[in-house]
Design an enzyme around this catalytic site. Structure first.
Site, PDB file in Angstrom:
ATOM      1  N   ILE A 108      37.197  17.048  41.233  1.00 40.37           N
ATOM      2  CA  ILE A 108      37.402  15.990  42.115  1.00 40.37           C
ATOM      3  C   ILE A 108      36.254  16.331  43.067  1.00 40.37           C
ATOM      4  O   ILE A 108      36.455  17.327  43.806  1.00 40.37           O
ATOM      5  CB  ILE A 108      38.851  15.807  42.656  1.00 40.37           C
ATOM      6  N   PRO A 109      35.226  15.652  43.190  1.00 39.52           N
ATOM      7  CA  PRO A 109      33.911  16.134  43.820  1.00 39.52           C
ATOM      8  C   PRO A 109      34.148  16.103  45.171  1.00 39.52           C
ATOM      9  O   PRO A 109      33.502  15.258  45.982  1.00 39.52           O
ATOM     10  CB  PRO A 109      32.694  15.269  43.056  1.00 39.52           C
ATOM     11  N   CYS A 110      34.999  16.801  45.717  1.00 40.94           N
ATOM     12  CA  CYS A 110      34.863  16.564  47.335  1.00 40.94           C
ATOM     13  C   CYS A 110      33.603  17.220  48.199  1.00 40.94           C
ATOM     14  O   CYS A 110      33.567  16.900  49.372  1.00 40.94           O
ATOM     15  CB  CYS A 110      36.334  17.381  47.801  1.00 40.94           C
ATOM     16  N   HIS A 111      32.748  17.886  47.297  1.00 39.77           N
ATOM     17  CA  HIS A 111      31.602  18.465  48.126  1.00 39.77           C
ATOM     18  C   HIS A 111      30.776  17.272  48.092  1.00 39.77           C
ATOM     19  O   HIS A 111      29.718  17.442  48.987  1.00 39.77           O
ATOM     20  CB  HIS A 111      31.023  19.430  47.118  1.00 39.77           C
ATOM     21  N   ARG A 112      30.863  15.946  47.583  1.00 39.19           N
ATOM     22  CA  ARG A 112      30.097  15.048  47.722  1.00 39.19           C
ATOM     23  C   ARG A 112      30.601  14.081  48.757  1.00 39.19           C
ATOM     24  O   ARG A 112      30.244  13.145  49.396  1.00 39.19           O
ATOM     25  CB  ARG A 112      30.251  13.946  46.662  1.00 39.19           C
TER      26      ARG A 112
END
Length: 179
Positions: free
Chosen positions: A139-143
DNA sequence: GCTTTAGACGTAT
DNA sequence: ATACGTCTAAAGC
């Protein structure tokens, strides 16, 4: 209610340690790439008690294989993970995670945009939910970045956030994302 | 630019 | 009820 056993595996990819926690064929938590195993285990520790968690189906993928995929995605490869699921509900946090899962590699969205997608002004609550993202990278929370395009916080530190974005070709000037 | 301040609101305690 | 957080907007420097 009987609980199934939660299993934990660790492994390395290009000198970095990764840890995963899974239950039957459901992956319930994974770590970021870390310099030591202990740190990787800390990443997943807080997520393995609660069973109201999002998960992704492993579908007979071996843990070593999964760690390989995680490693690749840490280094910017575009890996297709299975969709995030949740046994229960439409709780806010899960809706946030779902929304964030839609952000493709190389793109970013702001906390505000995620909140607005959910008809909410709870910008900070979006950050809160992502702070508890049990499946970083997948889950790409860095985006997710701030409205002024500055990077914002990240569990692995903002340097790691920057590195992750850069490795998937997001343009960054100084401390701000260009989009 | 950078800092402070009040506001918003889901979640954990 | 209270406090916290991967935040935002506006105001002042």
């Amino acid at each position: 209610m009987k609980k199934n056993k939660i299993l934990i595996s660790t492994g390395t990819y290009r000198e970095l340690y990764f840890a995963i926690a899974y239950c039957e064929d459901k992956l319930i938590s994974c770590s970021l790439g870390r310099n030591d195993e202990k740190k990787a285990l800390e990443d997943i520790k807080k997520f393995i008690k609660n069973n109201e968690l999002p998960y992704v189906k492993l579908e007979s993928m071996k843990s070593s294989e999964l760690i390989n995929e995680l490693g690749k995605s840490y280094y910017g490869e575009n890996i297709d993970f299975n969709p995030v699921q949740h046994d229960n509900k439409n709780n806010f946090s899960f809706r946030v995670l779902k929304e964030v899962s839609k952000i493709p590699p190389g793109e970013v969205k702001t906390y505000k945009e995620i909140a607005e997608k959910l008809d909410s002004k709870a910008y900070r609550a979006v950050g809160n939910a992502l702070n508890k993202n049990p499946l970083p990278l997948i889950i790409p929370c860095h985006r997710v970045v701030r409205t002024d395009m500055s990077l914002g916080e990240f569990r692995g530190g903002s340097e790691m956030k920057k590195k992750l974005l850069k490795s998937e070709q997001v343009k960054i000037k100084g401390n701000k994302v260009i989009r």
